[in-house]
Structures are given as C-alpha cells and as structure tokens.
Design a protein around this motif. Structure first.
Motif, mmCIF file in Angstrom:
data_model
loop_
_atom_site.group_PDB
_atom_site.id
_atom_site.type_symbol
_atom_site.label_atom_id
_atom_site.label_comp_id
_atom_site.label_asym_id
_atom_site.label_seq_id
_atom_site.Cartn_x
_atom_site.Cartn_y
_atom_site.Cartn_z
ATOM 1 N N SER A 19 -3.257 2.800 6.221
ATOM 2 C CA SER A 19 -2.618 1.519 5.951
ATOM 3 C C SER A 19 -1.480 1.219 6.898
ATOM 4 O O SER A 19 -0.739 0.288 6.707
ATOM 5 N N SER A 47 -5.294 -1.336 1.495
ATOM 6 C CA SER A 47 -5.426 -0.156 2.341
ATOM 7 C C SER A 47 -6.474 -0.458 3.404
ATOM 8 O O SER A 47 -7.632 -0.669 3.105
ATOM 9 N N SER A 94 0.915 4.140 -2.888
ATOM 10 C CA SER A 94 0.627 5.521 -2.491
ATOM 11 C C SER A 94 1.761 6.488 -2.764
ATOM 12 O O SER A 94 1.601 7.698 -2.578
ATOM 13 N N SER A 132 0.845 -1.205 0.000
ATOM 14 C CA SER A 132 0.000 0.000 0.000
ATOM 15 C C SER A 132 0.876 1.250 0.000
ATOM 16 O O SER A 132 0.540 2.266 -0.605
#
Lengths: 238, 231
Positions: free
Chosen positions: B229, B224, B91, B87
C-alpha cells in the motif's frame, strides 16, 4: 392517478382519489412521468410524495394481474424503473406517508430519502409473507439498504409485521411522526423546503446518494460514475 | 506537521500547529512516515496509538489551495496518499484511538473513522462531511469506507446526504463516536484512558490487524494496492 403541485422549489406529487393507489401500469406510468417532470424542471429542488385518502399505496395491482404469474411479473418488472427513478432523482425526496403503505407501496415510500408518516393511523406492512408472494430481488435490496437494524428488518420481512408510524420512527424506518395526514404533508413540505434551501448541486446530490446506496443502485441498474469521471468533475470545479 | 511520542505503552501521534491540518502531500506523507515506524518494527505487546491535534481543528480535509496550485494530473496524489494512510491505520498492529480534539471535516472525518475507537470533544467542534455542501463527489474507496464504517441508514444518510454538522453527543448517540469529553486536554486524557483499557486486552497486535482487515474487508480491498500500500 396523480397530480403535481409546485410550492416554491418543492414539487408535491399526490396519488389522487380515495382508493388504494395500487401500482398498475397506468399509475406506474403516471408516476414515472411526474418524476421525469421533476427531473427536467430546473426550478424544482425537492420532491414530496403524498397520498389522498386512507392509503399511501396498498401495493401492486393484483386485480390487474388477475393473480397470474405473468401479470405479476410484468408489474414487478414495471415497478423496478420507478424505484430506480426515485433512487437516481437529482434532488432530495421526502415521502409523506399519509396512509397505509403495503408491499410495493411501502417500497415506494422507503425509496425516498426521508420518510415522514402519520402516527394516528396507517401502517407500513410487507404483506408478501401473509399472501404467499415472493419478494423481487430489488425489494430486498431496497429494504436492506433502508432498514439497517437487523431485528427490524426481520420483523418487516419474516414476520410481516404491521408497523405504525410511531413504531417505525423508534425503529429507524421513519424520520418524523405527525398527528394527521395534513400535518404529515405540511411537515414533509417544510423539510423539503429546508433541504432545497441548502442549494446543493443536483448532480452531486444524485452522485452522493448512489454512494450512500451502492449495492441498491447496482441492483436497480443505475450506472455509477468511474473514479476518473469523479476526478474530472473535481478538476472542473476548481 | 506531526509528532510521534510515546507515553508508557501508548503512542501519541499529534497533528501539530494551530492551523486546519489540511491534507496536502507533506502532511499525509509525514503521517504515513510516522505510522510506518509502527508498522515495520515489532513492539511490546499491549501497545496502542492515539491520534490527536493541536488547536481548533482536528483536520478540515484536503488542502484545496495545494490542489488549485497543482497540475490536474497530480490531483489524485492526495487522494491516493489518504487511501494509503487509511490502509496504514487498518494494518496497524495495535488498537487505535482517535482523539477528535477539534473540528473534523470531509477527508478529516475519514481520518477519524480510520481508527478503532473515537473520543470526541463535546464542548465544541463538529464532525462534518462537507462534500455535499461544497459540491464534491466520492471516489470508490471513500464510498466503500464510509459504507463499512457507518452501516446505519439514517446516520449515513444524514452524514453524507445531508452534510449534517454532528456534535460529539449526537455522534455518540448514533454510534460514530465512543466517548465524549470536555476540552482538548480532557479529550486526550479520556483517549489515554480508553487506549490503556483496550491495549490491556491486546497482546498480539498482528492478529488484531488481521482481524481488522477482515472486518473491513471491502475497504481493505480498495485501499491496499496489489502487492502493498505504499505510494
């Protein structure tokens, strides 16, 4: 209708006779029975499916269905668990496409993990568009799972293209092209033996296949293990 | 465990040491800590991240000896940390390039695929999803991730259902890897070149991150945790 032959750890399932091996209640039942035998025999580690004669399978037994919608929907309903049996079979599967595979017959072929096909004659052909029949949902889910090149999928489903073994290999549907029916079977058995020789855990193989085709397995109503069950399995193996 | 350095506008995250860089809580937490510095701060536009490794291995997957020594109730810690790491990569507000400088196996392959671009060493090393050989099943987020990252049927089947040892050249032909290079240094150099090329085109990293999460929306949904997360 079909025979089973054991060669080492490979079970060879052959659709017998010189006819079209159309999927009617009798053949579907024989095939499911054969797959149940494969599933329950601990000495069997891989499956090869082949056909005698000019056809692998030419699809549903439309004559049995007498072209009635009830008959047709019965056959569609009966084939679904057959496909599910293959997608859930706890061992590698190799289709030896020894002749024409059309409609439900093509579905039978591509429901195998590996597809070997003769290149000298025979086609893969989703005939439904040509003969005015719809695709059952699970047919499309199976095709979307196994034919991931968009133009190939379009040609198969929206153009009803007849695809030779050679073209099918180029386009990612078939894994290996062979020169004759007997060579196709021989090579498929060789591949099955190689795969059997990897000595994979059957339950893990079945589980990973479902992970490779999650949408298809949902469509075929094959239950997948929860993360908790997977973790328990992991812990038990340490 | 890992170091994070900056070369101009390119961040270089290195898994250090000559070992297998197996994922245990320490290494995974170190990687997440390094990435968190990139997630939280604002950066100059046109940055990029490269992940690489020292030694023969990129990463050989989960640390089985750690798992064997930990009580069963704690086993999911490393799975959850890897999920969080994925995650983080999804991101990251800059393009990411994996320099696969050595063998990548099992969960190590997941780290490779978590990047936008992959440069792999071609003179030695395999990309090898060993789970089938070793007898391990997939948890859901892992399955979803591999389905989104390897959509081609035959490739995904060979990688996951045949446990194939894939070379850089094969991986390139099959769309898993973008470029191949010779040697560890050569692989990192090529990764630097690729990182510069893609960094030049991305001035707003946060918009890139949003698009990446949308592109891999199913994976994002699974990795997530609701409300964040970090674990």
């Amino acid at each position: 209708m079909c025979t089973l032959e054991k060669r080492g750890r490979v079970l060879i399932l052959t659709l017998t006779g010189s006819g079209e091996h159309r999927l009617g209640p009798g053949l579907i039942s024989s095939l499911r029975s054969a797959l149940a035998t494969a599933r329950s025999d601990p000495t069997v580690a891989a499956l090869v499916t082949a056909g005698e004669g000019r056809f692998f399978s030419n699809g549903l037994d439309l004559a049995w269905a007498k072209n009635s919608s009830e008959g047709l929907s019965t056959l569609v309903r009966l084939v679904k668990p057959l496909i599910a049996d293959l997608i859930s079979l706890p061992m590698p599967t190799v289709a030896a496409v020894t002749g024409h595979a059309a409609a439900a017959g093509m579905m039978l072929a591509v429901a195998h993990d590996y597809v070997y096909m003769r290149g000298d004659r025979g086609v893969l052909y989703m005939s439904e568009l040509d003969i005015g029949l719809p695709f059952p949902d699970y047919f499309m889910d199976l095709m979307q799972a196994k034919i991931t090149d968009p133009r190939t999928l379009r040609d198969v489903t929206l153009r009803a293209k007849k695809i030779t073994g050679t073209e099918a290999k180029e386009r990612g549907i078939v894994d290996k092209v062979c020169q004759s029916a007997s060579e196709t079977v021989a090579e498929a058995v060789k591949m099955a033996e190689e795969l059997a020789g990897r000595n994979w855990d059957k339950g893990v193989y079945a589980s990973i296949r479902l992970s490779v085709y999650p949408k298809l397995c949902k469509s075929l109503e094959i239950p997948q293990e929860s993360d908790e069950a997977v973790r328990k399995h992991f812990a038990s193996r340490l | 465990m890992c170091t994070l350095e900056k070369r101009g506008n390119i961040y270089l995250l290195t898994l250090t040491g000559s070992g297998e860089h197996r994922f245990n809580p320490s290494l995974l937490s170190s990687l997440r800590a390094a990435l968190s510095s990139l997630l939280c701060s604002s950066h100059a536009p046109n940055s990029a991240l490269i992940t690489c490794a020292e030694g023969k291995f990129f990463s050989n997957g989960f640390d089985q000896s750690w798992v064997r020594s930990a009580p069963p109730s704690q086993h999911r810690i490393i799975s959850d940390l890897l999920r969080g790491l994925i995650s983080d990569y999804l991101s990251l507000p800059m393009p990411t390039v994996c320099a696969v400088t050595g063998h990548a196996a099992a969960a190590g392959c997941a780290l490779v695929l978590a990047h936008d671009y992959v440069v792999m060493r071609e003179d030695r090393g395999f990309f090898y999803m060993s789970e089938l050989d070793v007898g391990l099943k997939f948890v859901k987020y892992f399955e979803v991730f591999f389905n989104e990252k390897i959509p081609d049927n035959q490739t995904r089947r060979d990688v996951l259902l045949r446990s194939a040892r894939v070379t850089a050249r094969e991986a390139m032909a099959r769309g898993i890897v973008d470029r191949a290079a010779q040697g560890i240094e050569g692989t990192i150099e090529e990764a630097l070149r690729l990182a510069e090329e893609v960094a030049a085109t991305v001035s707003d990293g946060s918009k890139l991150a949003e698009k990446r999460k949308l592109m891999f929306s199913e994976t994002w949904r699974h990795v997530s945790a609701a409300g964040g997360s970090k674990l």
